[in-house]
Motif scaffolding. Structure first.
Motif, PDB file in Angstrom:
ATOM      1  N   GLY A 125      13.580  54.754  34.389  1.00 61.86           N
ATOM      2  CA  GLY A 125      13.503  53.744  33.339  1.00 61.86           C
ATOM      3  C   GLY A 125      13.475  54.351  31.949  1.00 61.86           C
ATOM      4  O   GLY A 125      14.092  53.823  31.020  1.00 61.86           O
ATOM      5  N   MET A 126      12.758  55.453  31.805  1.00 63.14           N
ATOM      6  CA  MET A 126      12.708  56.131  30.507  1.00 63.14           C
ATOM      7  C   MET A 126      14.087  56.658  30.128  1.00 63.14           C
ATOM      8  O   MET A 126      14.513  56.529  28.974  1.00 63.14           O
ATOM      9  CB  MET A 126      11.696  57.276  30.553  1.00 63.14           C
ATOM     10  CG  MET A 126      10.257  56.828  30.666  1.00 63.14           C
ATOM     11  SD  MET A 126       9.114  58.195  30.979  1.00 63.14           S
ATOM     12  CE  MET A 126       9.197  59.085  29.432  1.00 63.14           C
ATOM     13  N   VAL A 127      14.782  57.250  31.106  1.00 64.29           N
ATOM     14  CA  VAL A 127      16.129  57.771  30.847  1.00 64.29           C
ATOM     15  C   VAL A 127      17.063  56.624  30.480  1.00 64.29           C
ATOM     16  O   VAL A 127      17.809  56.711  29.499  1.00 64.29           O
ATOM     17  CB  VAL A 127      16.670  58.557  32.059  1.00 64.29           C
ATOM     18  CG1 VAL A 127      18.152  58.881  31.894  1.00 64.29           C
ATOM     19  CG2 VAL A 127      15.868  59.837  32.273  1.00 64.29           C
TER      20      VAL A 127
ATOM     21  N   ALA B 234      20.373  54.110  26.473  1.00 63.07           N
ATOM     22  CA  ALA B 234      20.832  52.862  25.855  1.00 63.07           C
ATOM     23  C   ALA B 234      20.630  52.874  24.344  1.00 63.07           C
ATOM     24  O   ALA B 234      21.409  52.274  23.605  1.00 63.07           O
ATOM     25  CB  ALA B 234      20.099  51.671  26.471  1.00 63.07           C
ATOM     26  N   ASP B 235      19.607  53.588  23.879  1.00 64.61           N
ATOM     27  CA  ASP B 235      19.290  53.635  22.450  1.00 64.61           C
ATOM     28  C   ASP B 235      19.868  54.865  21.744  1.00 64.61           C
ATOM     29  O   ASP B 235      19.546  55.103  20.584  1.00 64.61           O
ATOM     30  CB  ASP B 235      17.771  53.641  22.254  1.00 64.61           C
ATOM     31  CG  ASP B 235      17.123  52.338  22.674  1.00 64.61           C
ATOM     32  OD1 ASP B 235      17.827  51.317  22.766  1.00 64.61           O
ATOM     33  OD2 ASP B 235      15.901  52.351  22.915  1.00 64.61           O
ATOM     34  N   ASN B 236      20.694  55.664  22.451  1.00 63.80           N
ATOM     35  CA  ASN B 236      21.173  56.947  21.900  1.00 63.80           C
ATOM     36  C   ASN B 236      20.001  57.820  21.489  1.00 63.80           C
ATOM     37  O   ASN B 236      20.096  58.616  20.561  1.00 63.80           O
ATOM     38  CB  ASN B 236      22.107  56.738  20.701  1.00 63.80           C
ATOM     39  CG  ASN B 236      23.411  56.129  21.085  1.00 63.80           C
ATOM     40  OD1 ASN B 236      24.020  56.543  22.058  1.00 63.80           O
ATOM     41  ND2 ASN B 236      23.846  55.130  20.344  1.00 63.80           N
ATOM     42  N   GLY B 237      18.893  57.640  22.180  1.00 64.77           N
ATOM     43  CA  GLY B 237      17.657  58.325  21.814  1.00 64.77           C
ATOM     44  C   GLY B 237      17.370  59.535  22.669  1.00 64.77           C
ATOM     45  O   GLY B 237      18.284  60.195  23.171  1.00 64.77           O
TER      46      GLY B 237
ATOM     47  N   ALA C 193       4.974  53.982  20.669  1.00 63.63           N
ATOM     48  CA  ALA C 193       4.070  53.767  21.799  1.00 63.63           C
ATOM     49  C   ALA C 193       4.615  54.363  23.095  1.00 63.63           C
ATOM     50  O   ALA C 193       3.861  54.820  23.941  1.00 63.63           O
ATOM     51  CB  ALA C 193       3.802  52.276  21.967  1.00 63.63           C
ATOM     52  N   ASP C 194       5.944  54.378  23.250  1.00 63.57           N
ATOM     53  CA  ASP C 194       6.522  54.858  24.511  1.00 63.57           C
ATOM     54  C   ASP C 194       6.963  56.315  24.467  1.00 63.57           C
ATOM     55  O   ASP C 194       7.407  56.863  25.458  1.00 63.57           O
ATOM     56  CB  ASP C 194       7.694  53.982  24.925  1.00 63.57           C
ATOM     57  CG  ASP C 194       8.791  53.933  23.880  1.00 63.57           C
ATOM     58  OD1 ASP C 194       8.774  54.752  22.930  1.00 63.57           O
ATOM     59  OD2 ASP C 194       9.660  53.073  23.990  1.00 63.57           O
ATOM     60  N   GLY C 195       6.854  56.974  23.328  1.00 62.02           N
ATOM     61  CA  GLY C 195       7.228  58.375  23.236  1.00 62.02           C
ATOM     62  C   GLY C 195       8.723  58.622  23.172  1.00 62.02           C
ATOM     63  O   GLY C 195       9.167  59.753  23.223  1.00 62.02           O
TER      64      GLY C 195
ATOM     65  N   GLY D 288      14.162  68.963  30.034  1.00 59.96           N
ATOM     66  CA  GLY D 288      14.692  68.280  31.212  1.00 59.96           C
ATOM     67  C   GLY D 288      15.619  67.147  30.833  1.00 59.96           C
ATOM     68  O   GLY D 288      16.668  66.945  31.451  1.00 59.96           O
ATOM     69  N   PHE D 289      15.256  66.402  29.793  1.00 55.45           N
ATOM     70  CA  PHE D 289      16.119  65.321  29.322  1.00 55.45           C
ATOM     71  C   PHE D 289      17.391  65.887  28.706  1.00 55.45           C
ATOM     72  O   PHE D 289      18.485  65.374  28.935  1.00 55.45           O
ATOM     73  CB  PHE D 289      15.386  64.443  28.303  1.00 55.45           C
ATOM     74  CG  PHE D 289      16.233  63.315  27.792  1.00 55.45           C
ATOM     75  CD1 PHE D 289      16.510  62.218  28.589  1.00 55.45           C
ATOM     76  CD2 PHE D 289      16.763  63.346  26.513  1.00 55.45           C
ATOM     77  CE1 PHE D 289      17.303  61.174  28.125  1.00 55.45           C
ATOM     78  CE2 PHE D 289      17.553  62.315  26.041  1.00 55.45           C
ATOM     79  CZ  PHE D 289      17.824  61.221  26.850  1.00 55.45           C
ATOM     80  N   ALA D 290      17.265  66.952  27.942  1.00 50.93           N
ATOM     81  CA  ALA D 290      18.438  67.563  27.310  1.00 50.93           C
ATOM     82  C   ALA D 290      19.423  68.070  28.358  1.00 50.93           C
ATOM     83  O   ALA D 290      20.639  68.023  28.140  1.00 50.93           O
ATOM     84  CB  ALA D 290      18.007  68.707  26.396  1.00 50.93           C
ATOM     85  N   ALA D 291      18.913  68.523  29.509  1.00 54.80           N
ATOM     86  CA  ALA D 291      19.776  69.027  30.579  1.00 54.80           C
ATOM     87  C   ALA D 291      20.293  67.923  31.492  1.00 54.80           C
ATOM     88  O   ALA D 291      21.224  68.148  32.261  1.00 54.80           O
ATOM     89  CB  ALA D 291      19.008  70.049  31.418  1.00 54.80           C
ATOM     90  N   HIS D 292      19.714  66.748  31.396  1.00 58.28           N
ATOM     91  CA  HIS D 292      20.120  65.621  32.241  1.00 58.28           C
ATOM     92  C   HIS D 292      21.551  65.219  31.869  1.00 58.28           C
ATOM     93  O   HIS D 292      21.876  65.115  30.684  1.00 58.28           O
ATOM     94  CB  HIS D 292      19.160  64.452  32.023  1.00 58.28           C
ATOM     95  CG  HIS D 292      19.341  63.323  32.962  1.00 58.28           C
ATOM     96  ND1 HIS D 292      20.326  62.386  32.808  1.00 58.28           N
ATOM     97  CD2 HIS D 292      18.655  62.980  34.075  1.00 58.28           C
ATOM     98  CE1 HIS D 292      20.242  61.508  33.785  1.00 58.28           C
ATOM     99  NE2 HIS D 292      19.225  61.846  34.572  1.00 58.28           N
ATOM    100  N   PRO D 293      22.420  64.982  32.843  1.00 59.58           N
ATOM    101  CA  PRO D 293      23.816  64.657  32.526  1.00 59.58           C
ATOM    102  C   PRO D 293      23.971  63.442  31.611  1.00 59.58           C
ATOM    103  O   PRO D 293      24.794  63.457  30.701  1.00 59.58           O
ATOM    104  CB  PRO D 293      24.467  64.390  33.878  1.00 59.58           C
ATOM    105  CG  PRO D 293      23.497  64.806  34.922  1.00 59.58           C
ATOM    106  CD  PRO D 293      22.173  65.023  34.278  1.00 59.58           C
ATOM    107  N   ARG D 294      23.186  62.423  31.826  1.00 59.81           N
ATOM    108  CA  ARG D 294      23.276  61.232  30.972  1.00 59.81           C
ATOM    109  C   ARG D 294      22.496  61.421  29.683  1.00 59.81           C
ATOM    110  O   ARG D 294      22.910  60.976  28.622  1.00 59.81           O
ATOM    111  CB  ARG D 294      22.777  60.000  31.728  1.00 59.81           C
ATOM    112  CG  ARG D 294      23.741  59.589  32.830  1.00 59.81           C
ATOM    113  CD  ARG D 294      23.267  58.398  33.640  1.00 59.81           C
ATOM    114  NE  ARG D 294      22.853  57.276  32.833  1.00 59.81           N
ATOM    115  CZ  ARG D 294      21.806  56.499  33.110  1.00 59.81           C
ATOM    116  NH1 ARG D 294      21.072  56.738  34.179  1.00 59.81           N
ATOM    117  NH2 ARG D 294      21.504  55.488  32.335  1.00 59.81           N
ATOM    118  N   GLY D 295      21.349  62.081  29.763  1.00 60.68           N
ATOM    119  CA  GLY D 295      20.502  62.248  28.588  1.00 60.68           C
ATOM    120  C   GLY D 295      21.144  63.105  27.524  1.00 60.68           C
ATOM    121  O   GLY D 295      21.248  62.712  26.363  1.00 60.68           O
TER     122      GLY D 295
END
Length: 114
Positions: free
Chosen positions: A51-53, A58-61, A9-11, A79-86
């Motif tokens: 919040g999504m990040v 937190a889920d290693n997702g 549901a949240d993608g 964008g998520f792949a390039a994010h330092p935490r993501g």
């Protein structure tokens, strides 16, 4: 893929991997309305992306690119792949960096693999 992709549901948990080929799909670039671009192009509520990040980390997702949702080739948002935490937290991306999985680039604005 032989079957329809599975969606949450949240993608955040969409099927971005192809186990038969030991590969993971990742957008080759940020789509035109990427949530990680400046300017809130998707008109999201304040704090939604953070919040999504936070949840994905937190889920290693991962966060799936919205342009690839509903296609046969959902892919991790560039964008998520390039994010330092993501990029550091995502299990699929860590496995790809370790050479366990092959990265398959996806063109997000087309929603299909090159």
């Amino acid at each position: 893929m032989n079957r329809a992709a599975m969606y949450s549901a949240d993608g955040l948990g969409d099927d971005v991997a192809a186990p038969a080929t030991w590969s993971v799909r990742v957008c080759g670039h940020r789509c035109s309305t990427c949530i990680f671009r400046p300017g809130n192009l998707m008109n999201l509520e304040a704090g939604r992306v953070a919040g999504m990040v936070k949840r994905a980390v937190a889920d290693n997702g991962r966060i799936v690119c919205h342009k690839t949702l509903g296609t046969e080739a959902p892919a991790i948002c560039a964008g998520f792949a390039a994010h330092p935490r993501g990029g550091a937290a995502c299990l699929a991306l860590r496995l790809a960096r370790a050479g366990v999985l092959k990265t398959v680039p996806v063109k997000p604005d087309l929603g299909s693999e090159p």
